[in-house]
Design an enzyme around this catalytic site. Sequence first.
Site, short mmCIF file in Angstrom:
data_model
loop_
_atom_site.label_atom_id
_atom_site.label_comp_id
_atom_site.label_asym_id
_atom_site.label_seq_id
_atom_site.Cartn_x
_atom_site.Cartn_y
_atom_site.Cartn_z
N ASN A 188 5.44 8.34 -1.20
CA ASN A 188 5.48 6.87 -1.18
C ASN A 188 6.84 6.34 -0.74
O ASN A 188 6.93 5.37 0.01
CB ASN A 188 5.13 6.32 -2.56
N GLU B 84 6.93 6.68 2.94
CA GLU B 84 6.13 5.66 3.64
C GLU B 84 6.84 4.30 3.64
O GLU B 84 6.87 3.60 4.66
CB GLU B 84 4.77 5.54 2.96
N ILE C 197 2.61 2.11 -3.48
CA ILE C 197 1.77 2.48 -4.62
C ILE C 197 0.98 3.74 -4.30
O ILE C 197 0.24 3.78 -3.31
CB ILE C 197 0.79 1.33 -4.96
N ASP D 182 -2.84 19.95 -42.41
CA ASP D 182 -3.55 20.05 -43.67
C ASP D 182 -3.55 21.52 -44.10
O ASP D 182 -3.46 22.42 -43.25
CB ASP D 182 -4.97 19.53 -43.49
N ASP E 41 -8.44 13.01 -44.09
CA ASP E 41 -7.49 13.20 -42.98
C ASP E 41 -7.69 12.19 -41.86
O ASP E 41 -6.84 12.05 -40.98
CB ASP E 41 -7.63 14.62 -42.39
N GLU F 235 -2.00 5.24 -4.55
CA GLU F 235 -3.34 4.80 -4.96
C GLU F 235 -4.12 5.89 -5.70
O GLU F 235 -4.91 5.61 -6.59
CB GLU F 235 -4.15 4.35 -3.73
N VAL G 193 0.83 -1.20 0.00
CA VAL G 193 0.00 0.00 0.00
C VAL G 193 0.87 1.25 0.00
O VAL G 193 0.59 2.24 -0.68
CB VAL G 193 -0.96 -0.01 1.21
N ALA G 194 2.00 1.20 0.76
CA ALA G 194 2.88 2.36 0.84
C ALA G 194 3.62 2.63 -0.46
O ALA G 194 3.89 3.78 -0.81
CB ALA G 194 3.88 2.15 1.97
#
Length: 914
Positions: free
Chosen positions: A718, A721, A283, A327, A656, A285, A280-281
């Site tokens: 992160n 953590e 990533i 174009d 195009d 979230e 969890v730390a």
Amino acid sequence: MKNNWFNKTTKETLQALNSSNEGLLHEEVAQRQQQYGKNELQENQGKTPLELFLHQFKNPLILILAIGALVSFATGHLIDAIAISAIILINAGIAFWQELKAQKSMQALKDMAAPMSLVIRNGEVIDVPASELVPGDMLKIQTGDILAADVRILEAHNLNIDEAALTGESEPVEKHAEALQEKEIPLGDQNNMGFMTTIVTSGHGLGVVTGTGMQTEVGHIADLMSSTEEVKTPMQVRMDTIAKSLMFVALGVVAVVAGIGLFYGMAWLEVINTSISLSVAAIPEGLPTIVSIVLTMGSVKMAKSNALARQLSAIETLGSTTVICSDKTGTLTQNQMQVMKSYDGAGRYWNVSGEGFDLKGEFQPAGHQVPANESLEMMMGLTVASLCNDAEHKVTNGESQVRGNPTEGALLVAAAKVELDLETLTQKGYQVIKKFPFDSARKMASVIVKDGEGNHFLAAKGAPDVMLNHASGFMADGKVLSLSPQVQGSQALATSPADECVAGYHQAIDQFANDALRTLAVGFRELDESQLDKKYEELEKDLTLLGLFGIMDPPRPEVRQAIEDCFSAGIRTVMITGDHALTAAAIARDIGIIRSDDDKVVTGAELDQMDDDELYAICPNVAVFARVTPEHKLRIVKAQQHNNEVASMTGDGVNDAPALRRADIGVAMGITGTSVAKDSSDLILLDDNFSTIVKAVRQGRQIFDNLCKFIRQALTANVGEVSVILFAFLLMGPEMVLPLTPLMILWINLVSDGLPALALGVEPEEQDLMERQPRKRNASFFGNHLGSRIVCRGLALGGASYLAFSWSLGAGHSEMYAQTVAFAMLIFAQLWHLFDSRTFTTLFRKNPFTNKYLLGAVALSAGLSLGVIYTSMGQAVFMTEALQLTHLLGIALAAALPTFLLSGVKEVTKIKWL
């Protein structure tokens, strides 16, 4: 049914299709419908909504969190499991909703097709649904029709078809029935063919259907679109790289910790709890959600500048753009014909100002002082051009509009700029009594006019070389000069004034051609009543020429500065057009795309002779690709991407669409663009203004900067953590106590870190934003030492948090109290670090009060986090204890030390990785 139908005579075409002027029998139609199927475009089946939703769980970050949630459920950590599951569903739901808004290009192509068609079957003219057409059907063609299939023209009577959306040709194309001799002819030059979805602007004719459904040119484009792979944007590639990197880091850290734990003899349950906390730390979230929100805020800001983002991930891509493949017609130009220059027999030139069909503008003398309304021949020339004209000009709700041929409309607008219009001429008694329409054989048109005094004259306009051949005299300074030799005394002059007029006209024609102007000459011939019933062959001679008009689809006035701004920002602009090379090159020089002799112009025919390696080699030096097909455009975009360019493609037509779909960012015109182009694009310019792209590039670069700042802040948190848990694990041994619970980590990631990080999404732009070279496709988010700064600062934050945790335990406080201390320390350390994350230099060089949203977010985050610590509900859910106020104050001040110390060292030493 693919064939070079343009090479076949009408007889050969009918024989090859087993058809006739009487049309097909109903039995034959039924057989061919079984053979060829319906005259409809086919599309591939996309993913179902369920498949799309399940596809979101292939994200490595989501997978790791899902494993963490399952383990939490299995080990009885119900609150943690529910919280993690909610985060998973939120992230997957946002991604699912974005992908659910699928491309509708094929449906837009279908909508362009004509619903009904007028055909000859069994010798009878009947209306049938367009979907029931088959090869060999005889199609009646009338003004206003949308062609429902590809046809070989069998009869053409002043037949003009607007093919701009398909070929890029800026003017309607005059059609004829004669076979063409060349074996390889670009689509725009196949003047005996008509194509599905194109619009008949004038005249009528007859055509035999040569292709239906996917066998048409539009069907070929549809096939290109369905088979064209949509490449991931640089933003998506970078996010995938981050996700994979974080996955490997998380798994690696968990594996190391599990190994150490087992070595210490720790129980499996403790190892699992620690692993959940670490996963969890490791990533962030809230990363996908926050990125989506930041991009959404950017899209709202861009929409205010008339750039509508259809794909959020493409917004950042704008800032990475290294080459814009644009174009010409309707994108760089106005898609409205305009008289740009004029010339009279006295040798005088005028430049004509204005914008397309807008009446604002004037004739500006070039090299002389004579106003156009004081030139008799110029005023007579504009009178002739207005009378010999089938277009209609009107102003509706303040908007100047032309119905009919755009070139003829341009002549009406030019006349209006000297206060000459059809209503005025009618009031003066001018009346057109007979018309001889334009045809390609004689390359001119004429009308018989009766003036207010009852006199008659022929008003004619046409190709300059033809008009010169039909001229017997020229008007100059109000006098008519005859081509017969002038005699002075007994000796003929070697060069007569009329000969000088001829030389002047030829010089003007050459000059207009060099400027890529379409040139029309105008003239007249006085008639008596005995000549009124004669044929045009007898009347269209002995003309008196009045002048020339140079006409083109002019560049948008703001384009030159926009291209210069792109050049300054290190972005190349390349013109890719279906128009002729001479016209494209002239406009490219005028607006700054061609800047030197080294800038090349390459045609579609030349592209066909090149293999991919040759194209890769010349791409960096090509400024204009002219007379190209949809396949060429797609191939060019792929070549740019092969050269590691981040390619943006702009366009408005059906032709195009495949390239728009393939490009890193496809940009469609919002006003003149077809539905197909818009639905194939990532960005829509609501004002059809090329300069809006430059504004969007600026905002795209700012968004990328702010995303880098956000990612720095999020990943630093992160690392902090993870490191605080690792420090505890390594330094405390078998008696290790987790400094942070999984739920505390989720709170830090989503609220105390995520909420203030959102404010980084509106951080003011850096001063050198548009002076930097654009990022290459393979440039990483972690470039420019960002990765080392994340690790360095994260370890400092984690170390400070562990020291506070260790001190609390050593001071005799409970495990829950010590976890609350570590929790508060990490929160306040991150909030201080936010002020350093908002700059690529150091916080000492950035005014902390320039982002009021950041100040508010920091205050809100701190307040919510204190609520987690000091409220009974927060304590019950997060397992925290109320901190002593002296401890809280000490934590808040000590948390600033890592950021201020490291920033100070960086400011003094200029070490980039700090």
